[in-house]
Structures are given as C-alpha cells and as structure tokens.
Design an enzyme around this catalytic site. Structure first.
Site, PDB file in Angstrom:
ATOM      1  CG  ASP A  12      -1.828  -1.255   1.223  1.00 16.25           C
ATOM      2  OD1 ASP A  12      -2.185  -1.730   0.132  1.00 16.25           O
ATOM      3  OD2 ASP A  12      -2.117  -1.752   2.318  1.00 16.25           O
ATOM      4  CE  LYS A  15       2.315  -2.467  -4.329  1.00 13.98           C
ATOM      5  NZ  LYS A  15       2.168  -2.097  -2.908  1.00 13.98           N
ATOM      6  N   GLY A  39      -4.516  -4.333  -3.772  1.00 10.74           N
ATOM      7  CA  GLY A  39      -5.499  -3.295  -4.072  1.00 10.74           C
ATOM      8  C   GLY A  39      -4.711  -2.059  -4.444  1.00 10.74           C
ATOM      9  CG  HIS A  40      -2.010  -2.098  -7.039  1.00  9.48           C
ATOM     10  ND1 HIS A  40      -1.245  -2.761  -7.959  1.00  9.48           N
ATOM     11  CD2 HIS A  40      -1.628  -2.570  -5.829  1.00  9.48           C
ATOM     12  CE1 HIS A  40      -0.435  -3.611  -7.330  1.00  9.48           C
ATOM     13  NE2 HIS A  40      -0.653  -3.511  -6.043  1.00  9.48           N
ATOM     14  NE  ARG A 142       6.426 -31.197  -7.858  1.00 11.13           N
ATOM     15  CZ  ARG A 142       7.465 -31.983  -7.575  1.00 11.13           C
ATOM     16  NH1 ARG A 142       8.448 -32.080  -8.419  1.00 11.13           N
ATOM     17  NH2 ARG A 142       7.507 -32.660  -6.462  1.00 11.13           N
ATOM     18  CD  GLN A 223       0.820  -8.923  -2.800  1.00  7.47           C
ATOM     19  OE1 GLN A 223       1.456  -9.524  -3.641  1.00  7.47           O
ATOM     20  NE2 GLN A 223      -0.429  -8.565  -3.000  1.00  7.47           N
ATOM     21  CB  SER A 410       3.396  10.900  -4.343  1.00  5.94           C
ATOM     22  OG  SER A 410       1.986  10.879  -4.304  1.00  5.94           O
TER      23      SER A 410
HETATM   24  P1  GDP Z   1      -0.780   0.318  -3.515  1.00  8.18           P
HETATM   25  O1  GDP Z   1      -1.368  -0.973  -3.058  1.00  8.18           O
HETATM   26  O2  GDP Z   1       0.690   0.384  -3.295  1.00  8.18           O
HETATM   27  O3  GDP Z   1      -1.149   0.658  -4.935  1.00  8.18           O
HETATM   28  O4  GDP Z   1      -1.418   1.444  -2.593  1.00  8.18           O
HETATM   29  P2  GDP Z   1      -2.980   1.578  -2.173  1.00  8.18           P
HETATM   30  O5  GDP Z   1      -3.730   2.076  -3.343  1.00  8.18           O
HETATM   31  O6  GDP Z   1      -3.449   0.338  -1.515  1.00  8.18           O
HETATM   32  O7  GDP Z   1      -2.863   2.639  -1.008  1.00  8.18           O
HETATM   33  C1  GDP Z   1      -2.383   3.908  -1.234  1.00  8.18           C
HETATM   34  C2  GDP Z   1      -3.494   4.915  -0.860  1.00  8.18           C
HETATM   35  O8  GDP Z   1      -2.932   6.199  -0.742  1.00  8.18           O
HETATM   36  C3  GDP Z   1      -4.571   5.034  -1.911  1.00  8.18           C
HETATM   37  O9  GDP Z   1      -5.779   5.349  -1.295  1.00  8.18           O
HETATM   38  C4  GDP Z   1      -4.078   6.192  -2.774  1.00  8.18           C
HETATM   39  O10 GDP Z   1      -5.134   6.859  -3.452  1.00  8.18           O
HETATM   40  C5  GDP Z   1      -3.465   7.078  -1.731  1.00  8.18           C
HETATM   41  N1  GDP Z   1      -2.307   7.878  -2.153  1.00  8.18           N
HETATM   42  C6  GDP Z   1      -1.347   7.561  -3.073  1.00  8.18           C
HETATM   43  N2  GDP Z   1      -0.389   8.514  -3.071  1.00  8.18           N
HETATM   44  C7  GDP Z   1      -0.741   9.430  -2.155  1.00  8.18           C
HETATM   45  C8  GDP Z   1      -0.137  10.632  -1.652  1.00  8.18           C
HETATM   46  O11 GDP Z   1       0.960  11.026  -2.057  1.00  8.18           O
HETATM   47  N3  GDP Z   1      -0.804  11.301  -0.670  1.00  8.18           N
HETATM   48  C9  GDP Z   1      -1.995  10.874  -0.167  1.00  8.18           C
HETATM   49  N4  GDP Z   1      -2.562  11.585   0.787  1.00  8.18           N
HETATM   50  N5  GDP Z   1      -2.588   9.751  -0.610  1.00  8.18           N
HETATM   51  C10 GDP Z   1      -1.959   9.027  -1.570  1.00  8.18           C
HETATM   52  P1  IMO Z   2      -0.881  -4.188  -2.234  1.00  6.81           P
HETATM   53  O1  IMO Z   2      -0.452  -4.720  -3.598  1.00  6.81           O
HETATM   54  C1  IMO Z   2      -0.943  -4.716   2.082  1.00  6.81           C
HETATM   55  C2  IMO Z   2      -0.817  -8.845   3.565  1.00  6.81           C
HETATM   56  C3  IMO Z   2      -2.051  -9.336   4.291  1.00  6.81           C
HETATM   57  C4  IMO Z   2      -1.414 -10.314   5.266  1.00  6.81           C
HETATM   58  C5  IMO Z   2      -0.298 -10.937   4.419  1.00  6.81           C
HETATM   59  C6  IMO Z   2      -0.678 -12.267   3.778  1.00  6.81           C
HETATM   60  O2  IMO Z   2      -2.171  -3.476  -2.267  1.00  6.81           O
HETATM   61  O3  IMO Z   2       0.234  -3.448  -1.593  1.00  6.81           O
HETATM   62  P2  IMO Z   2      -2.239 -12.919   1.720  1.00  6.81           P
HETATM   63  O4  IMO Z   2      -3.678 -12.637   1.461  1.00  6.81           O
HETATM   64  O5  IMO Z   2      -1.308 -12.381   0.692  1.00  6.81           O
HETATM   65  O6  IMO Z   2      -1.975 -14.359   1.996  1.00  6.81           O
HETATM   66  O7  IMO Z   2      -1.916 -12.135   3.116  1.00  6.81           O
HETATM   67  O8  IMO Z   2       0.005  -9.999   3.402  1.00  6.81           O
HETATM   68  N1  IMO Z   2      -1.071  -8.305   2.203  1.00  6.81           N
HETATM   69  C7  IMO Z   2      -1.068  -6.999   1.911  1.00  6.81           C
HETATM   70  N2  IMO Z   2      -0.916  -5.913   2.706  1.00  6.81           N
HETATM   71  N3  IMO Z   2      -1.078  -4.559   0.756  1.00  6.81           N
HETATM   72  C8  IMO Z   2      -1.197  -5.638  -0.060  1.00  6.81           C
HETATM   73  O9  IMO Z   2      -1.187  -5.536  -1.403  1.00  6.81           O
HETATM   74  C9  IMO Z   2      -1.232  -6.929   0.526  1.00  6.81           C
HETATM   75  N4  IMO Z   2      -1.368  -8.177   0.033  1.00  6.81           N
HETATM   76  C10 IMO Z   2      -1.253  -9.003   1.073  1.00  6.81           C
HETATM   77  O10 IMO Z   2      -2.711  -8.274   4.946  1.00  6.81           O
HETATM   78  O11 IMO Z   2      -0.804  -9.631   6.313  1.00  6.81           O
HETATM   79 MG    MG Z   3      -2.867  -1.659  -1.799  1.00  8.42          MG
END
Ligand code: GDP
Ligand code: IMO
Ligand code: MG
Length: 422
Positions: A12, A15, A39-40, A142, A223, A410
């Site tokens: 999170d 990315k 979740g991106h 496998r 992740q 950012s």
């Molecule tokens: P990812 O999994 O790495 O793609 O990240 P997520 O989307 O799960 O979480 C990042 C969160 O931060 C999302 O709600 C984005 O919309 C938000 N976000 C991304 N960059 C920034 C930033 O520079 N500032 C703020 N306040 N929010 C951001």
């Molecule tokens: P993005 O791509 C944050 C965490 C789960 C748990 C561990 C194992 O959005 O950054 P899993 O379901 O993969 O077996 O869970 O990894 N986890 C994440 N935490 N962002 C993610 O993806 C994650 N994907 C898995 O919360 O601790």
């Molecule tokens: Mg995420």
C-alpha cells in the site's frame, strides 16, 4: 528494456498511483506476482479506481497490460474487475493480455484460506482471505491449475482432482465448506469461460518479442518487500517473491534486460494483518496518520496499522532489490505535525544484522531521530522548491541515509499531485 517498480514496505505504498503516472513512458505494464490480495488505487480527475489483478497501465490508450505467469487469478474476481474497469471507460478487451501459465485460484482455495486462518486462531496471518497461500501451495506442490488448462477437454477432471484433495483438508480442519462452495462453483466456471474470450498468451515469448523490438516495459510489483516470502517477516508474509528478483521468474524475464529498479515508500509506515512492526504507533499520532492518510485497506477495508518510517527495514528492502531510485509517497499526511520521527537503527543490532532473523515475539527497540515538522499544506504545491525547508531537509536526510536519490515526491492521490525532483 525493462524497469521494475515495487513497494519497499508492507504494501500500500502507492504503487498503483505511480505505475499509472509513469505509464506514458512505457509500451507494456506487466504484473509479475500476487493476485487479488493486492489493491492498487489510481485517482484520475478526482475519480478513484481500485485495481486488484489488472495492471495499473489499463487506463492508458495503446498500453499493453500483461498479467504474468507469476500472478494468481481468481476468475470470479477478475471478471468483476474487468467489467468494472470497462464501465469506467478503459478498453480492457484490446489492452489486456493474460499469461496462459498464470495459476487459478479455485473457490476451494478461498475457503481453505479461511479454514487455515480460523485454525490458527490468535496466530493467524491476517491474510486477505483471497486464497493466495493455498493457490501458491498447489503451484509449488505441482497440483495447481493454470488458466491455459481451461482449453483442455480434461479441465473439469483436473478441477475435480484438485477439489478432492482440498475436501480432505476441509475434513482435517472440520470446516463447513459445502454451501459456499456450491454457491461459488457455477460462477467460477462461467468466469473461466468469460476469460477465455480475452487474449491469453505465452507470456514469456510475448514479452521477449516486445523487448527485442525495443519496446519499453514496466514490471509492476504487488504487496511490498517486507511481505516477501523469503525475506519478509516470515511467517507473516505473502506467498510470492515481491522483490525485484520476483520480476524475472514472474514474467520469464532474463535479469540482463532490467535497466532500473524504482522503489516506492511512504514517508511513514503502514501494515495490514499480523506480524512485527517495530515502529508501530498505538497512540494518537498513529490515529492521526490513519485518519489523515485514509489508511484503510483498498481490498478488505481493514484499518491499517500505522507508525514512523523505519530506515533499517527500508535499507534492507533497497539492498534486496538493488533499488536505483526512490519515490516518496504521502508526505502530505505528515503536514501539521510539530515533529516527525524516523527509526535510524534498532537497539543492540549490528549494522549487518539490522533486520534480525526473527523479530516476532522479541522486543526490537527502534532508535529514533526527530525532525522538525511543517504546517503548510504541501498537497497544493507543484514544484520542488515550493516545499517547506523542513520537508526538504527530511528528504535530503533520507537520500543520504539510503544512498539512493529520491526522484519523485507524491503529495496527494491524484496524478497531478506528483512532483518530479530535478
Ligand atoms: P498500492 O497498493 O501500493 O497501490 O497502494 P494503495 O492504493 O493500496 O494505497 C495507497 C493509498 O494512498 C490510496 O488510497 C491512494 O489513493 C493514496 N495515495 C497515493 N499517493 C498518495 C499521496 O501522495 N498522498 C496521499 N494523501 N494519498 C496518496
Ligand atoms: P498491495 O499490492 C498490504 C498482507 C495481508 C497479510 C499478508 C498475507 O495493495 O500493496 P495474503 O492474502 O497475501 O496471503 O496475506 O500480506 N497483504 C497486503 N498488505 N497490501 C497488499 O497488497 C497486501 N497483500 C497481502 O494483509 O498480512
Ligand atoms: Mg494496496
């Protein structure tokens, strides 16, 4: 030529936003590991989109988006995601390519994840319950099914064989699976059929051809490095290799094609699920970061744990992936704090052992450095030299500590809220 973009913390980091921002410089965006546990989030003209399995270049015309062999696919969830993304205006049919070798998450994998987490009780991983671990277990065992298997007349037989084994595990867990399995099964087969209508390719050849034609590829991680199966805080990790090496096996990519590795980190830390988090803040500052940073899971909605930036962990992640340049995210969330901390080391740990073999159950005491905060709302700023001096000092300190330049800062979720340094 391939550049790799990955997260350096526990996921999170942002990315999705950055992959979308950088996509205009690339012809192909390719996901190399993970599945719908990711979740991106992307924000385009004030509208938020969340992608789970589809690569983050999907909103750009003329960009090929490849789901690599290292990714695991839940057909039901991918179908719903495709339909949602088409409704949001992206031409998914022409832009999406799926590796025939990507493994399938079966309905029983989802249920096995739930059964395993339930059985672990207080020791649960806190997984996303998307069936990730059981699917990768079958892959390495496998006995998995790949999406390309759906073309085989024996597909149903392969499915039944896999399910029989899973049922014996449900019995072991005394887990009540039948009702949910029946509910999901027909949807699953329909979704597999739906996905056969998309472009399924021998992705290693497909990618290689694009590289030899001189096309530019962005390999998008999911992740974060500290959730890596081998190097994360095991067993509180995910089930794939999230570091740059994962891009090679997850795409069939020879290391010599990698030009640059870009690492993304937040100006603080978050973690979802269980496991060690040395700089965690269980106080009002932690709550401030969660509320102001909207730190709730994009996939599961769970509140994210929050804490200060952890430099030993960040440097470890930089080392593992050979990071060439950094992107700092979400510093706007820190605006308004009088002081900001960052952990420089852990007490009693040598330089070589800054990330100990096992920190679960032991007390790792971070040694903090305090920085002056800033009060200005930096989310409205667009030039590096507009940023407050104390923030620029924070950035310079991190660059010097990590010995890697920070190229992008950012300061908000929107594409526009992105400052290129230099
Ligand atoms: P990812 O999994 O790495 O793609 O990240 P997520 O989307 O799960 O979480 C990042 C969160 O931060 C999302 O709600 C984005 O919309 C938000 N976000 C991304 N960059 C920034 C930033 O520079 N500032 C703020 N306040 N929010 C951001
Ligand atoms: P993005 O791509 C944050 C965490 C789960 C748990 C561990 C194992 O959005 O950054 P899993 O379901 O993969 O077996 O869970 O990894 N986890 C994440 N935490 N962002 C993610 O993806 C994650 N994907 C898995 O919360 O601790
Ligand atoms: Mg995420």
């Amino acid at each position: 030529m391939v550049d790799v973009l990955l997260g350096l913390q526990w996921g999170d980091e942002g990315k999705g936003k950055i992959a979308d921002f950088l996509t205009p410089s690339y012809d192909v965006v390719a996901r190399f590991q993970g599945g719908p546990n990711a979740g991106h989030s992307l924000e385009i003209n004030g509208k938020k989109h969340v992608l789970n399995t589809i690569p983050s270049g999907i909103f750009h015309e003329n960009c090929i988006n490849l789901i690599g062999n290292g990714v695991v696919i839940d057909p039901i969830l991918l179908r719903a995601e495709i339909e949602k993304t088409i409704a949001a205006g992206a031409d998914v049919r022409s832009r999406l390519y799926i590796s025939k070798k990507a493994h399938l998450i079966l309905p029983s994998h989802r249920l096995l994840d739930a059964a395993s987490e339930k059985a672990k009780g207080d020791d649960k991983i806190g997984s996303t319950l998307r069936g990730i671990s059981p699917t990768y277990q079958d892959k390495t065992g496998r006995s998995g099914l790949r999406i390309g298997d759906a073309d085989s007349p024996d597909f149903k037989k392969l499915y039944t064989k896999a399910l029989e084994k899973h049922i014996s595990v449900f019995r072991y867990y005394a887990f009540d699976y039948q009702e949910e399995l029946t509910r999901l099964e027909s949807q699953w087969f329909e979704a597999v059929e739906y996905l056969r209508g998309f472009k399924q390719v021998n992705s290693e050849f497909f990618l290689h051809r694009h590289i030899t034609e001189g096309k530019k590829v962005l390999a998008e991680g999911a992740q974060g490095s500290l959730l890596d199966l081998d190097f994360g805080s095991y067993p509180y990790v995910t089930s794939s290799n999230t570091i740059s090496g994962g891009a090679c096996v997850g795409l069939g990519l020879a290391p010599k094609h990698i030009r640059k590795v870009t690492g993304i980190f937040k100006a603080y830390c978050t973690r979802v699920g269980s496991g060690p988090f040395p700089t965690e803040l269980n106080d009002e500052t932690g709550e401030f970061l969660r509320t102001k940073g909207h730190e709730f899971g994009a996939t599961t909605g769970r509140p994210r744990r929050t804490g200060w930036l952890d430099l030993p962990a960040l440097k470890y992640a930089i080392m593992l992936s050979g990071v060439d340049e950094l992107i700092m995210m979400k510093a706007d969330v820190l605006s308004g704090l009088d002081t900001i901390n960052a952990a420089l080391s852990y007490e009693g740990c040598s330089d070589e052992e800054q990330c100990p073999f096992n920190i679960q159950g032991t007390t790792v005491t971070p040694v903090y450095k305090e920085f002056a905060g800033w009060q200005e709302d930096i989310s409205v700023m667009r030039q590096y030299n507009e940023l407050p001096e104390s923030f620029r000092n924070y950035i310079s300190f991190m660059e010097a500590e990590c010995a890697v330049p920070i190229r992008i800062i950012s300061i908000g979720p929107d594409r526009e809220q992105t400052i290129q340094k230099k």
